[in-house]
Design a protein around this motif. Structure first.
Motif, PDB file in Angstrom:
ATOM      1  N   ALA A   1      -2.466   1.442 -84.041  1.00  0.00           N
ATOM      2  CA  ALA A   1      -3.167   2.142 -85.120  1.00  0.00           C
ATOM      3  C   ALA A   1      -4.006   3.288 -84.547  1.00  0.00           C
ATOM      4  CB  ALA A   1      -4.050   1.170 -85.887  1.00  0.00           C
ATOM      5  N   GLY A   2      -4.620   3.037 -83.400  1.00  0.00           N
ATOM      6  CA  GLY A   2      -5.415   4.074 -82.750  1.00  0.00           C
ATOM      7  C   GLY A   2      -4.554   5.264 -82.362  1.00  0.00           C
ATOM      8  N   VAL A   3      -3.342   4.992 -81.852  1.00  0.00           N
ATOM      9  CA  VAL A   3      -2.424   6.068 -81.487  1.00  0.00           C
ATOM     10  C   VAL A   3      -2.062   6.889 -82.723  1.00  0.00           C
ATOM     11  CG1 VAL A   3      -0.123   6.594 -80.601  1.00  0.00           C
ATOM     12  CG2 VAL A   3      -1.510   4.851 -79.490  1.00  0.00           C
TER      13      VAL A   3
ATOM     14  N   HIS B   1      -3.526  11.333 -84.274  1.00  0.00           N
ATOM     15  CA  HIS B   1      -2.809  12.504 -84.761  1.00  0.00           C
ATOM     16  C   HIS B   1      -3.407  13.074 -86.037  1.00  0.00           C
ATOM     17  CE1 HIS B   1       0.015  10.593 -82.019  1.00  0.00           C
ATOM     18  NE2 HIS B   1       0.508  11.800 -81.834  1.00  0.00           N
ATOM     19  N   VAL B   2      -4.423  12.416 -86.562  1.00  0.00           N
ATOM     20  CA  VAL B   2      -5.009  12.898 -87.815  1.00  0.00           C
ATOM     21  C   VAL B   2      -5.595  14.310 -87.689  1.00  0.00           C
ATOM     22  CG1 VAL B   2      -6.849  12.465 -89.475  1.00  0.00           C
ATOM     23  CG2 VAL B   2      -5.313  10.624 -88.824  1.00  0.00           C
ATOM     24  N   PRO B   3      -6.353  14.599 -86.606  1.00  0.00           N
ATOM     25  CA  PRO B   3      -6.876  15.979 -86.510  1.00  0.00           C
ATOM     26  C   PRO B   3      -5.772  17.035 -86.522  1.00  0.00           C
ATOM     27  CG  PRO B   3      -7.948  14.561 -84.918  1.00  0.00           C
ATOM     28  CD  PRO B   3      -6.849  13.755 -85.531  1.00  0.00           C
ATOM     29  N   ALA B   4      -4.692  16.748 -85.786  1.00  0.00           N
ATOM     30  CA  ALA B   4      -3.593  17.715 -85.738  1.00  0.00           C
ATOM     31  C   ALA B   4      -2.958  17.901 -87.115  1.00  0.00           C
ATOM     32  CB  ALA B   4      -2.546  17.263 -84.725  1.00  0.00           C
TER      33      ALA B   4
ATOM     34  N   LEU C   1       3.825  19.504 -81.786  1.00  0.00           N
ATOM     35  CA  LEU C   1       3.970  18.381 -80.869  1.00  0.00           C
ATOM     36  C   LEU C   1       5.391  17.835 -80.818  1.00  0.00           C
ATOM     37  CD1 LEU C   1       0.704  16.437 -81.701  1.00  0.00           C
ATOM     38  CD2 LEU C   1       1.246  17.573 -79.565  1.00  0.00           C
ATOM     39  N   ILE C   2       6.223  18.209 -81.788  1.00  0.00           N
ATOM     40  CA  ILE C   2       7.514  17.532 -81.916  1.00  0.00           C
ATOM     41  C   ILE C   2       8.382  17.727 -80.679  1.00  0.00           C
ATOM     42  CG2 ILE C   2       9.660  17.437 -83.241  1.00  0.00           C
ATOM     43  CD1 ILE C   2       7.938  18.167 -85.713  1.00  0.00           C
ATOM     44  N   VAL C   3       8.581  18.999 -80.298  1.00  0.00           N
ATOM     45  CA  VAL C   3       9.459  19.269 -79.157  1.00  0.00           C
ATOM     46  C   VAL C   3       8.898  18.676 -77.859  1.00  0.00           C
ATOM     47  CG1 VAL C   3      10.507  21.075 -77.760  1.00  0.00           C
ATOM     48  CG2 VAL C   3      10.498  21.279 -80.262  1.00  0.00           C
ATOM     49  N   PRO C   4       7.617  18.920 -77.549  1.00  0.00           N
ATOM     50  CA  PRO C   4       7.105  18.300 -76.314  1.00  0.00           C
ATOM     51  C   PRO C   4       7.208  16.780 -76.326  1.00  0.00           C
ATOM     52  CG  PRO C   4       5.578  19.958 -77.124  1.00  0.00           C
ATOM     53  CD  PRO C   4       6.622  19.798 -78.177  1.00  0.00           C
ATOM     54  N   TYR C   5       7.001  16.173 -77.505  1.00  0.00           N
ATOM     55  CA  TYR C   5       7.138  14.728 -77.584  1.00  0.00           C
ATOM     56  C   TYR C   5       8.550  14.291 -77.225  1.00  0.00           C
ATOM     57  CZ  TYR C   5       2.859  12.605 -79.339  1.00  0.00           C
ATOM     58  OH  TYR C   5       1.605  12.091 -79.445  1.00  0.00           O
ATOM     59  N   ILE C   6       9.543  14.984 -77.803  1.00  0.00           N
ATOM     60  CA  ILE C   6      10.928  14.621 -77.512  1.00  0.00           C
ATOM     61  C   ILE C   6      11.211  14.775 -76.027  1.00  0.00           C
ATOM     62  CG2 ILE C   6      13.343  15.302 -77.892  1.00  0.00           C
ATOM     63  CD1 ILE C   6      12.494  16.014 -80.782  1.00  0.00           C
ATOM     64  N   ARG C   7      10.707  15.877 -75.468  1.00  0.00           N
ATOM     65  CA  ARG C   7      11.024  16.166 -74.062  1.00  0.00           C
ATOM     66  C   ARG C   7      10.356  15.192 -73.110  1.00  0.00           C
ATOM     67  NH1 ARG C   7      10.159  22.315 -73.084  1.00  0.00           N
ATOM     68  NH2 ARG C   7       9.917  21.468 -70.998  1.00  0.00           N
ATOM     69  N   THR C   8       9.247  14.578 -73.540  1.00  0.00           N
ATOM     70  CA  THR C   8       8.597  13.602 -72.670  1.00  0.00           C
ATOM     71  C   THR C   8       9.047  12.179 -72.974  1.00  0.00           C
ATOM     72  OG1 THR C   8       6.691  15.054 -72.704  1.00  0.00           O
ATOM     73  CG2 THR C   8       6.365  12.878 -71.749  1.00  0.00           C
ATOM     74  N   LEU C   9       9.173  11.894 -74.262  1.00  0.00           N
ATOM     75  CA  LEU C   9       9.418  10.493 -74.630  1.00  0.00           C
ATOM     76  C   LEU C   9      10.860  10.064 -74.386  1.00  0.00           C
ATOM     77  CD1 LEU C   9       7.192   9.994 -77.782  1.00  0.00           C
ATOM     78  CD2 LEU C   9       6.745   9.417 -75.399  1.00  0.00           C
TER      79      LEU C   9
ATOM     80  N   TRP D   1      -0.694  19.288 -76.943  1.00  0.00           N
ATOM     81  CA  TRP D   1      -1.692  18.427 -77.581  1.00  0.00           C
ATOM     82  C   TRP D   1      -2.999  19.186 -77.772  1.00  0.00           C
ATOM     83  CZ3 TRP D   1      -1.768  14.019 -80.102  1.00  0.00           C
ATOM     84  CH2 TRP D   1      -2.998  13.381 -80.307  1.00  0.00           C
ATOM     85  N   HIS D   2      -3.386  19.895 -76.720  1.00  0.00           N
ATOM     86  CA  HIS D   2      -4.626  20.661 -76.781  1.00  0.00           C
ATOM     87  C   HIS D   2      -4.538  21.738 -77.860  1.00  0.00           C
ATOM     88  CE1 HIS D   2      -8.420  22.128 -75.352  1.00  0.00           C
ATOM     89  NE2 HIS D   2      -7.927  23.349 -75.271  1.00  0.00           N
ATOM     90  N   ARG D   3      -3.400  22.438 -77.882  1.00  0.00           N
ATOM     91  CA  ARG D   3      -3.238  23.510 -78.872  1.00  0.00           C
ATOM     92  C   ARG D   3      -3.219  22.947 -80.288  1.00  0.00           C
ATOM     93  NH1 ARG D   3       1.773  25.647 -78.073  1.00  0.00           N
ATOM     94  NH2 ARG D   3       2.026  24.655 -76.056  1.00  0.00           N
ATOM     95  N   ALA D   4      -2.595  21.787 -80.452  1.00  0.00           N
ATOM     96  CA  ALA D   4      -2.476  21.214 -81.794  1.00  0.00           C
ATOM     97  C   ALA D   4      -3.810  20.726 -82.329  1.00  0.00           C
ATOM     98  CB  ALA D   4      -1.471  20.072 -81.787  1.00  0.00           C
ATOM     99  N   ASN D   5      -4.740  20.483 -81.400  1.00  0.00           N
ATOM    100  CA  ASN D   5      -6.019  19.935 -81.839  1.00  0.00           C
ATOM    101  C   ASN D   5      -7.160  20.937 -81.811  1.00  0.00           C
ATOM    102  OD1 ASN D   5      -5.800  16.957 -82.478  1.00  0.00           O
ATOM    103  ND2 ASN D   5      -4.656  17.098 -80.562  1.00  0.00           N
TER     104      ASN D   5
END
Lengths: 431, 253
Positions: A324-326, A330-333, A342-350, A420-424
């Motif tokens: 739930a914390g995770v 994402h609420v601020p973003a 975040l979508i593309v970086p998430y895919i590329r890392t996850l 992440w930084h840019r999105a927030n």
């Protein structure tokens, strides 16, 4: 000055009263519960969902202690178990003497017996929080679990006690022969308990539970006895745990000493923590995810507990807010409307991270097979592929996946961090 | 004669063989602003803890509005109208600022341990909390977790929590400890504002704060009160100068 204070009260105080936007999550959840059996009608799916709902109620009850009251209990299965055993006995009595007690109200009795036990145990265990409380809960848990072998009349010894939920009077023509009927009964109790537990957290004693969790001494200097606040939370938690026990009795029609054991108490701690103790809905997520892992994963592999344990350790170390914390991170973003960054970086890392985990799992599974299968049985099936577990190529594939995935994930992690930084951050903002 | 708000008679406290409070007689009348000063280790905080029920006294009596406090727990003393702050900031860090204040209103508004009321539905609670926030200038911070406030803001919140319950005897333990000059001025003004018509007992190190705020001062040295009186009398008392003020004033210059 009073005038301005009141004006501001309207501006920035949290809005009170019931609004549609506040009811929305509840309505969606209820609709969801209603249509699930239609979407997934198979008996096995409904069995899993029934298990989930029981776990949700139990985990939420447990979180009244852990997340909201700051009390770490190692023996909470006892309250659920005793509630369940009592319900089982009631079912048998109804069967034997023909008492006109409709089955749907049964969980209420489970709750009352859970409450009764919690009132007795809580009277001494809630004097102190922290280690003292944890140790007493552990001791009581062991004590009552041991009783299940000793007091055979009540707990039924090794084979437990069982009954038949359909022997009671039909309730508006429903006999609870079918899994689906049980599903809707459990769904009703899940919704009712969840709403009541949520409302409890909004009452004075529920609010003070948070205060006592944060700073018991300060709470004392606000006119509240920390001990009584803990006691009331404990009793309420015991009540809802007992309801979960009653639901369990209806669903499985059998209770054994295992239901009281430390394993169950440990599991609920794990579930609650995995879901997230800091948010009300955290344990719900934990219960759903854990039940899925337990049922789906345990069909696929014998070492599923290893993976669950690893997940738990990872949650404690890296995501103390749980799943739930995770999500809430994402609420601020989302508020800034930048989640898409975040979508593309998430895919590329996850994706590489998942490959890495699969690689590790492959190695573990092969290792397990080599060590534990009968001599000469070299054939194993993993991810729908059958191969020779003694073949070095299989090991090599696992190693490549693990190391390669790890390396790729590490390479793209800095990008994710930037994104992440840019999105927030606000556009053009200095921060 | 009216009953004093707080009266101590022959109050003593020992920890093992060490006697920390060695016979204190003190009477503080209602509406008075009283400061307790003294060098480090004089027993000021211990005295506070005795009055508020955190420790039991070894002997002697403490009376709040004429009622003996012996054997009462802190929450019971609080319900009789005595509230305190702490030397080390003592708030509820994970709860919002608003929630901190609202919790401190619950008992005094008669909610007790009820689990059939919704706190967010009570106008009195919401407005009362917002009014306190307004007094301590934290309205704009209402939704933040209290743990992320600046030090001075946390101290202000602490004072807000202390006064919120409507207690008529307010005890502040070093409210300006560790603050800059401007922050100290801000807190002193705040204390003056929120303790109007109330009895204030405070422990303080900062001489400027004490002399500006207090109606009367007691000087505590090694567990005994060596002088009590109006600020200018205490300042002139040779015993006090010898024991404490001289050193402190010298250190200030």
């Amino acid at each position: 000055m009073t005038q301005t204070a009141q004006e501001r009260a309207h501006v920035s105080a949290p809005a009170s009263g019931i609004t549609l936007s506040r009811l929305m999550p509840w309505i969606i959840a209820i609709l969801f519960l209603l249509i699930m059996p239609i979407l997934f009608g198979s008996n096995s799916a409904i069995t899993i969902m029934n298990q989930m709902m029981i776990t949700i109620v139990f985990a939420l009850a447990y979180n009244m202690l852990l997340g909201q009251g700051g009390m770490l209990s190692f023996g909470h299965a006892v309250y659920m178990g005793v509630g369940g055993f009592m319900c089982m006995h009631i079912i048998r009595m109804v069967e034997k003497y023909g008492i006109p007690l409709p089955l749907p109200v049964l969980p209420l009795f489970g709750g009352l017996f859970g409450l009764g036990l919690a009132m007795i145990i809580g009277s001494f265990s809630t004097r102190k929080a922290g280690t003292v409380f944890a140790m007493i809960s552990l001791g009581i848990g062991e004590l009552i679990a041991a009783c299940s072998v000793i007091i055979v009349v009540f707990f039924g010894g090794e084979e437990g006690i069982s009954g038949d939920r359909t022997y009671g009077l039909p309730f508006f023509g429903i006999e609870f022969l079918q899994q689906k009927e049980v599903y809707y009964l459990l769904a009703f109790w899940t919704v009712l308990s969840t709403i009541l537990m949520y409302l409890f957290s909004r009452t004075p004693v529920g609010r003070m539970a948070n205060a006592v969790r944060d700073n018991p001494e300060r709470a004392e200097f606000l006119g509240y006895s920390a001990r009584w606040v803990r006691y009331f939370s404990f009793c309420a938690s015991g009540f809802f745990a007992g309801i979960a026990g009653g639901m369990f009795a209806i669903n499985y029609e059998i209770l054994t000493g295992e239901q009281l054991s430390l394993i169950q108490s440990g599991a609920i701690l794990l579930i609650t923590f995995l879901g997230g103790v800091g948010l009300f809905f955290g344990p719900i997520i934990g219960a759903i995810v854990f039940t899925l892992l337990q049922t789906v994963l345990s069909l696929q592999t014998e070492i599923w507990q290893l993976y669950v344990g690893a997940l738990f350790v990872a949650a404690v170390m890296f995501f103390p807010g749980g799943l739930a914390g995770v999500l809430m991170m994402h609420v601020p973003a989302i508020r800034l409307g930048k989640l898409h960054l975040l979508i593309v970086p998430y895919i590329r890392t996850l994706v590489p991270a998942v490959l890495c985990i699969i690689g590790v799992a492959v190695i573990l599974e092969i290792l397990f097979h080599v060590r534990h299968s009968a001599p000469g049985d070299n054939e194993m099936t993993l991810f729908w592929i059958t191969f020779d577990s003694h073949n070095p190529v299989a090991w090599a594939i696992g190693a490549v996946l693990a190391l390669g995935g790890f390396w790729l994930a590490r390479m793209s992690a800095p990008d994710l961090r930037d994104a992440w930084h840019r999105a927030n951050t606000l556009d053009g903002g200095a921060a | 004669m009216t009953v004093p708000a707080l009266q101590l008679d022959g109050l003593r406290k020992s920890f093992g063989k060490t006697e920390i409070i060695r016979g204190i007689d003190l009477s503080i009348s209602a509406g008075e602003r009283h400061a307790v000063i003294g060098p480090n280790g004089a027993g000021k905080s211990t005295l506070f803890n005795l009055i508020t029920g955190r420790f039991p006294q070894t002997s002697g009596t403490i009376r709040l509005h004429g009622h003996d406090l012996k054997g009462l727990a802190p929450f019971e003393i609080n319900r009789m109208g005595l509230s305190r702050s702490f030397q080390i900031t003592n708030i509820f860090p994970k709860m919002s600022v608003f929630e901190n204040v609202r919790c401190s209103l619950l008992w005094s508004q008669g909610y007790k341990y009820s689990f059939w009321n919704m706190v967010s539905r009570s106008r009195e609670l919401t407005e009362g909390a917002m009014e306190i926030l307004d007094q301590i200038n934290l309205t704009s911070r209402a939704e933040l977790p209290a743990g992320v406030l600046s030090y001075a803001e946390q101290r202000a919140l602490e004072i807000g929590i202390t006064i919120a319950g409507g207690a008529d005897v307010i005890m502040l333990d070093e409210p300006t400890a560790g603050m800059s000059h401007s922050e100290t001025d801000y807190i002193v003004e705040l204390i003056r504002k929120v303790t109007e018509d109330k009895t204030l007992v405070m422990v303080e190190h900062d001489m400027g704060v004490v002399f500006g705020l207090a109606d009367r001062i007691s000087v505590l040295v090694y567990g005994e009160i060596i002088a009590t009186g109006r600020p200018e009398d205490v300042r002139g008392d040779p015993k006090v100068q010898e024991a404490y003020l001289g050193a402190a004033l010298e250190a200030e210059h």
